[in-house]
Design a protein around this motif. Sequence first.
Motif, PDB file in Angstrom:
ATOM      1  N   HIS A  27       9.686  -1.344   2.512  1.00 23.66           N
ATOM      2  CA  HIS A  27       8.458  -1.007   3.235  1.00 23.66           C
ATOM      3  C   HIS A  27       7.395  -0.482   2.267  1.00 23.66           C
ATOM      4  CE1 HIS A  27       5.767   0.784   6.226  1.00 23.66           C
ATOM      5  NE2 HIS A  27       6.384   0.023   7.118  1.00 23.66           N
ATOM      6  N   ASP A  28       6.126  -0.792   2.579  1.00 23.97           N
ATOM      7  CA  ASP A  28       5.016  -0.356   1.731  1.00 23.97           C
ATOM      8  C   ASP A  28       4.981   1.158   1.567  1.00 23.97           C
ATOM      9  OD1 ASP A  28       4.490  -3.021   1.819  1.00 23.97           O
ATOM     10  OD2 ASP A  28       2.410  -2.844   2.474  1.00 23.97           O
ATOM     11  N   GLY A  29       5.244   1.870   2.661  1.00 21.30           N
ATOM     12  CA  GLY A  29       5.168   3.324   2.599  1.00 21.30           C
ATOM     13  C   GLY A  29       6.175   3.936   1.649  1.00 21.30           C
ATOM     14  N   ASP A  30       7.294   3.262   1.414  1.00 20.61           N
ATOM     15  CA  ASP A  30       8.314   3.790   0.511  1.00 20.61           C
ATOM     16  C   ASP A  30       7.883   3.716  -0.949  1.00 20.61           C
ATOM     17  OD1 ASP A  30       9.916   4.222   2.711  1.00 20.61           O
ATOM     18  OD2 ASP A  30      10.948   2.288   2.529  1.00 20.61           O
ATOM     19  N   GLN A  31       6.847   2.941  -1.255  1.00 23.98           N
ATOM     20  CA  GLN A  31       6.417   2.760  -2.635  1.00 23.98           C
ATOM     21  C   GLN A  31       5.188   3.589  -3.000  1.00 23.98           C
ATOM     22  OE1 GLN A  31       8.185   0.907  -4.970  1.00 23.98           O
ATOM     23  NE2 GLN A  31       9.612   1.060  -3.250  1.00 23.98           N
ATOM     24  N   ARG A  34       8.930 -11.837  -3.299  1.00 23.29           N
ATOM     25  CA  ARG A  34       8.877 -10.420  -3.653  1.00 23.29           C
ATOM     26  C   ARG A  34       7.573  -9.817  -3.141  1.00 23.29           C
ATOM     27  NH1 ARG A  34      14.102 -10.432  -4.510  1.00 23.29           N
ATOM     28  NH2 ARG A  34      14.774 -11.251  -6.534  1.00 23.29           N
ATOM     29  N   LYS A  35       7.616  -8.509  -2.945  1.00 24.42           N
ATOM     30  CA  LYS A  35       6.424  -7.803  -2.484  1.00 24.42           C
ATOM     31  C   LYS A  35       5.802  -7.038  -3.651  1.00 24.42           C
ATOM     32  CE  LYS A  35       6.484  -5.811   1.509  1.00 24.42           C
ATOM     33  NZ  LYS A  35       6.754  -4.863   2.616  1.00 24.42           N
ATOM     34  N   LEU A  36       4.522  -7.290  -3.880  1.00 22.53           N
ATOM     35  CA  LEU A  36       3.780  -6.632  -4.958  1.00 22.53           C
ATOM     36  C   LEU A  36       2.746  -5.688  -4.359  1.00 22.53           C
ATOM     37  CD1 LEU A  36       2.933  -6.338  -7.972  1.00 22.53           C
ATOM     38  CD2 LEU A  36       1.360  -8.240  -7.580  1.00 22.53           C
ATOM     39  N   LEU A  37       2.771  -4.432  -4.800  1.00 19.41           N
ATOM     40  CA  LEU A  37       1.771  -3.444  -4.402  1.00 19.41           C
ATOM     41  C   LEU A  37       0.921  -3.085  -5.611  1.00 19.41           C
ATOM     42  CD1 LEU A  37       4.143  -2.896  -2.173  1.00 19.41           C
ATOM     43  CD2 LEU A  37       2.890  -0.763  -1.821  1.00 19.41           C
ATOM     44  N   LEU A  38      -0.389  -3.069  -5.401  1.00 20.95           N
ATOM     45  CA  LEU A  38      -1.326  -2.694  -6.457  1.00 20.95           C
ATOM     46  C   LEU A  38      -2.123  -1.477  -6.023  1.00 20.95           C
ATOM     47  CD1 LEU A  38      -2.839  -6.110  -7.658  1.00 20.95           C
ATOM     48  CD2 LEU A  38      -0.878  -4.857  -8.568  1.00 20.95           C
ATOM     49  N   ALA A  39      -2.281  -0.533  -6.940  1.00 18.84           N
ATOM     50  CA  ALA A  39      -3.154   0.620  -6.747  1.00 18.84           C
ATOM     51  C   ALA A  39      -4.315   0.466  -7.713  1.00 18.84           C
ATOM     52  CB  ALA A  39      -2.400   1.926  -7.004  1.00 18.84           C
ATOM     53  N   ALA A  72       0.196  -0.008   7.135  1.00 13.99           N
ATOM     54  CA  ALA A  72       1.591   0.056   6.702  1.00 13.99           C
ATOM     55  C   ALA A  72       1.926   1.398   6.069  1.00 13.99           C
ATOM     56  CB  ALA A  72       1.890  -1.077   5.725  1.00 13.99           C
ATOM     57  N   CYS A  73       0.914   2.095   5.578  1.00 18.28           N
ATOM     58  CA  CYS A  73       1.124   3.414   4.961  1.00 18.28           C
ATOM     59  C   CYS A  73       1.029   4.549   5.974  1.00 18.28           C
ATOM     60  CB  CYS A  73       0.107   3.640   3.841  1.00 18.28           C
ATOM     61  SG  CYS A  73       0.229   2.483   2.457  1.00 18.28           S
ATOM     62  N   ASP A  74       0.828   4.218   7.230  1.00 22.34           N
ATOM     63  CA  ASP A  74       0.704   5.247   8.260  1.00 22.34           C
ATOM     64  C   ASP A  74       2.084   5.752   8.647  1.00 22.34           C
ATOM     65  OD1 ASP A  74      -0.427   6.918  10.188  1.00 22.34           O
ATOM     66  OD2 ASP A  74      -0.229   5.381  11.741  1.00 22.34           O
ATOM     67  N   GLN A  75       2.644   6.574   7.786  1.00 26.29           N
ATOM     68  CA  GLN A  75       3.925   7.226   8.012  1.00 26.29           C
ATOM     69  C   GLN A  75       3.768   8.703   7.677  1.00 26.29           C
ATOM     70  OE1 GLN A  75       6.641   5.098   5.442  1.00 26.29           O
ATOM     71  NE2 GLN A  75       7.061   3.561   6.994  1.00 26.29           N
ATOM     72  N   TRP A  76       4.479   9.542   8.422  1.00 21.27           N
ATOM     73  CA  TRP A  76       4.336  10.975   8.193  1.00 21.27           C
ATOM     74  C   TRP A  76       4.824  11.376   6.802  1.00 21.27           C
ATOM     75  CZ3 TRP A  76       1.100  14.024  10.198  1.00 21.27           C
ATOM     76  CH2 TRP A  76       0.685  13.886  11.525  1.00 21.27           C
ATOM     77  N   LYS A  77       5.830  10.691   6.297  1.00 27.00           N
ATOM     78  CA  LYS A  77       6.285  11.026   4.951  1.00 27.00           C
ATOM     79  C   LYS A  77       5.224  10.716   3.905  1.00 27.00           C
ATOM     80  CE  LYS A  77       8.765   6.620   4.341  1.00 27.00           C
ATOM     81  NZ  LYS A  77      10.092   6.015   4.068  1.00 27.00           N
ATOM     82  N   VAL A  78       4.401   9.702   4.163  1.00 26.42           N
ATOM     83  CA  VAL A  78       3.297   9.393   3.247  1.00 26.42           C
ATOM     84  C   VAL A  78       2.212  10.446   3.368  1.00 26.42           C
ATOM     85  CG1 VAL A  78       1.508   7.720   2.665  1.00 26.42           C
ATOM     86  CG2 VAL A  78       3.796   6.924   3.283  1.00 26.42           C
ATOM     87  N   THR A 132     -13.718   1.419 -11.390  1.00 25.34           N
ATOM     88  CA  THR A 132     -13.609   0.619 -12.606  1.00 25.34           C
ATOM     89  C   THR A 132     -12.960  -0.745 -12.369  1.00 25.34           C
ATOM     90  OG1 THR A 132     -11.445   1.578 -13.157  1.00 25.34           O
ATOM     91  CG2 THR A 132     -13.396   2.720 -13.965  1.00 25.34           C
ATOM     92  N   HIS A 133     -12.383  -0.970 -11.185  1.00 24.27           N
ATOM     93  CA  HIS A 133     -11.651  -2.196 -10.841  1.00 24.27           C
ATOM     94  C   HIS A 133     -10.384  -2.372 -11.676  1.00 24.27           C
ATOM     95  CE1 HIS A 133     -14.981  -3.726  -8.345  1.00 24.27           C
ATOM     96  NE2 HIS A 133     -15.762  -3.222  -9.280  1.00 24.27           N
ATOM     97  N   MET A 134      -9.936  -1.332 -12.352  1.00 22.63           N
ATOM     98  CA  MET A 134      -8.713  -1.396 -13.137  1.00 22.63           C
ATOM     99  C   MET A 134      -7.503  -1.145 -12.239  1.00 22.63           C
ATOM    100  SD  MET A 134      -9.740  -1.799 -16.394  1.00 22.63           S
ATOM    101  CE  MET A 134      -8.604  -1.038 -17.551  1.00 22.63           C
ATOM    102  N   ILE A 135      -6.416  -1.845 -12.539  1.00 24.37           N
ATOM    103  CA  ILE A 135      -5.159  -1.618 -11.829  1.00 24.37           C
ATOM    104  C   ILE A 135      -4.489  -0.400 -12.452  1.00 24.37           C
ATOM    105  CG2 ILE A 135      -2.922  -2.576 -11.223  1.00 24.37           C
ATOM    106  CD1 ILE A 135      -4.164  -5.349 -11.463  1.00 24.37           C
ATOM    107  N   ALA A 136      -4.402   0.664 -11.685  1.00 27.24           N
ATOM    108  CA  ALA A 136      -3.859   1.919 -12.207  1.00 27.24           C
ATOM    109  C   ALA A 136      -2.340   1.972 -12.099  1.00 27.24           C
ATOM    110  CB  ALA A 136      -4.474   3.105 -11.478  1.00 27.24           C
ATOM    111  N   ALA A 137      -1.759   1.271 -11.131  1.00 29.34           N
ATOM    112  CA  ALA A 137      -0.308   1.283 -10.946  1.00 29.34           C
ATOM    113  C   ALA A 137       0.087   0.050 -10.158  1.00 29.34           C
ATOM    114  CB  ALA A 137       0.145   2.552 -10.216  1.00 29.34           C
ATOM    115  N   GLN A 138       1.338  -0.349 -10.325  1.00 32.89           N
ATOM    116  CA  GLN A 138       1.850  -1.512  -9.607  1.00 32.89           C
ATOM    117  C   GLN A 138       3.329  -1.325  -9.324  1.00 32.89           C
ATOM    118  OE1 GLN A 138       3.931  -4.344 -10.851  1.00 32.89           O
ATOM    119  NE2 GLN A 138       4.530  -3.197 -12.679  1.00 32.89           N
ATOM    120  N   SER A 139       3.796  -1.994  -8.285  1.00 33.75           N
ATOM    121  CA  SER A 139       5.202  -1.897  -7.905  1.00 33.75           C
ATOM    122  C   SER A 139       5.636  -3.240  -7.332  1.00 33.75           C
ATOM    123  CB  SER A 139       5.408  -0.787  -6.872  1.00 33.75           C
ATOM    124  OG  SER A 139       6.738  -0.773  -6.397  1.00 33.75           O
ATOM    125  N   LEU A 140       6.745  -3.764  -7.845  1.00 32.33           N
ATOM    126  CA  LEU A 140       7.314  -5.010  -7.352  1.00 32.33           C
ATOM    127  C   LEU A 140       8.691  -4.716  -6.772  1.00 32.33           C
ATOM    128  CD1 LEU A 140       6.772  -8.170  -7.312  1.00 32.33           C
ATOM    129  CD2 LEU A 140       8.395  -8.251  -9.215  1.00 32.33           C
TER     130      LEU A 140
END
Length: 316
Positions: free
Chosen positions: A177-181, A153-158, A201-207, A163-171
């Motif tokens: 694709h990363d840009g879709d998340q 699975r692909k895990l994305l962390l924001a 990977a986030c270099d998409q015009w929709k992003v 503060t080094h806190m994880i503000a959001a995550q997506s599995l």
Amino acid sequence: MCKVASSLKPCYKLSNWRAYNRSLVSRGDITVWFDEDVIDQWEHDNVEVRAGHPFVNSDLAIETLLMLRELFRLPYRQTEGFGRALVKLMDVDVAIPHHTSLQKRAAKLGITIEVARPESSIDLVVDSTGLKVYGEGEWKVKKHGADGRRTWRKLLLAVDPDTHMIAAQSLTENRVHDGDQVGPLLEQIESDVGTFYGDGACDQWKVHDSLAEQEIEAVIPPRKNAKIKQHGNSNEKPLPRDEAIRDIRLLGRKEWKQDVGYHRRSLAETAMFRMKNTFGGKLNKRSLPNQITETAFRCKILNLFVTLGMPAFLWN
């Protein structure tokens, strides 16, 4: 501690070693206790009418036991036994759910990462990694090759770099694709976002368009073959991505990254390292809904670890 790789690189020294060392020790402290508020809300109120037998334990009770399971890497049966032993030590008369109930309820829990909302806007550094679901170990793959059952699975962390806190995550599944998340990640954040740091990977015009609509500054390196979309003589407002391409052509990619502070994104990679170092690089659950709950618990625990203490450096 002071490390000097060369005369051109800065020297850094850990300034709070004793406090940071105590925080690392506290992460393994097993003197856990159920809070009185948790005990008071242990039983399910069963307000909503549902088919079948009514719930005995509240979502909070299930979440508490599942967090202990994730923290100490326990199977479901051992989690049930751990809970029974803990309430016995506390001399509290509450029902510990059966291990099958823990597994079934885990897929339906909506776990939120508890992050204190700051008064001002925050920046986000985003990175992704892969977590193995099932498959052979590295030795077997090297010795005999991989078979068709390996998957991940692909895990994305924001991460908030201040503060080094994880503000959001997506599995997601590995083909997403990363840009879709990027959108789902931003939807989880209640605070205003000032700057978004992402990789290629986030270099998409929709992003870029989505970030521009929300007035979020995008620090995303364009691809090496990126083309300018809007002519420089246009009367329209310059596009940030086009300006980044022009600056890279003028300064070079390395100098551009230094000027915009792109290397700040490495803090997201550090968060990934903390997660894999703490929980390993494999998911224990088999179904995607349970895996989403599993990674949410991991992020929540890491945020609690951050509140215990983080290293502070002095730079020379």
